[in-house]
Design a protein around this motif. Structure first.
Motif: not given
Ligand code: CA
Ligand code: 2F8
Length: 136
Positions: A93, A95, A101, A115-116
Motif C-alpha cells: 500500500e 495501491n 483510493e 491502507n488507501d
Molecule cells: Ca489500498
C-alpha cells in the motif's frame, strides 16, 4: 489517565474514536464540528497509541490526496513526511485499488497499518484536537 467526554488523552492531544461509521468527508466534518480534525500521525509512539486503541478495527485517519499531483497531505495542516511515514503503510500500500483510493485508514493493529481506500466507503474514524483548543 486524563479522559474528557469520550476523548482519550495522549501526549498533548485528545483523540475521539467514533462508534459510528461515516464516509471520510462526513467524518472530517464531524471532527471539525468538535474543534478537531481527522487525526494526523507524526511519530511511531502516536501510531502505536492509535493502532492499539483501534484494536484491529479499521478507522479513517486524516490523510488524503491533494493537488494535481495527488500528493498525500494531512487534513489538519501537518506537513506529510514521506520518508518518516513509509514504515506506517501496509506492505503493498498505497495501491490506489480500482484507481479510486484517495483516503487512508488505519486498517490493522500493527505498526504497518495504513491502507488507501475509497473516500466513499464508511469506516469508524479518529478525531484529534489539541489539549485546549478554545484558549487564545
Ligand atoms: Ca489500498
Ligand atoms: O488487498 C488489499 C486491498 O484490499 C481491498 O481491496 C480488495 C481494499 N479495499 C478497501 O478497503 C475498500 C484495498 O484498499 C486494498 O489495497
Amino acid at each position: 489517565q486524563v479522559v474528557s467526554q469520550g476523548w482519550k488523552y495522549f501526549r498533548g492531544h485528545f483523540y475521539y474514536f467514533s462508534q459510528i461509521p461515516k464516509t471520510w468527508y462526513s467524518a472530517q466534518q464531524i471532527c471539525i464540528s468538535r474543534n478537531s480534525h481527522l487525526t494526523s500521525v507524526t511519530s511511531e509512539s502516536e501510531q502505536e497509541f492509535l493502532y492499539r486503541t483501534a484494536g484491529g478495527l479499521p478507522y479513517w485517519i486524516g490523510l488524503t490526496k491533494a493537488g494535481s499531483e495527488g500528493d498525500w497531505h494531512w487534513v489538519d495542516g501537518t506537513p506529510y513526511n514521506k520518508v518518516q511515514s513509509e514504515k506506517f503503510w501496509i506492505p503493498g500500500e498505497p495501491n490506489n485499488y480500482g484507481n479510486n483510493e484517495h483516503c487512508v485508514n488505519l486498517k490493522t493493529s500493527a505498526l504497518r497499518s495504513w491502507n488507501d481506500a475509497s473516500c466513499d466507503n464508511t469506516f469508524l474514524f479518529i478525531c484529534k484536537r489539541s489539549y485546549k483548543p478554545s484558549e487564545p
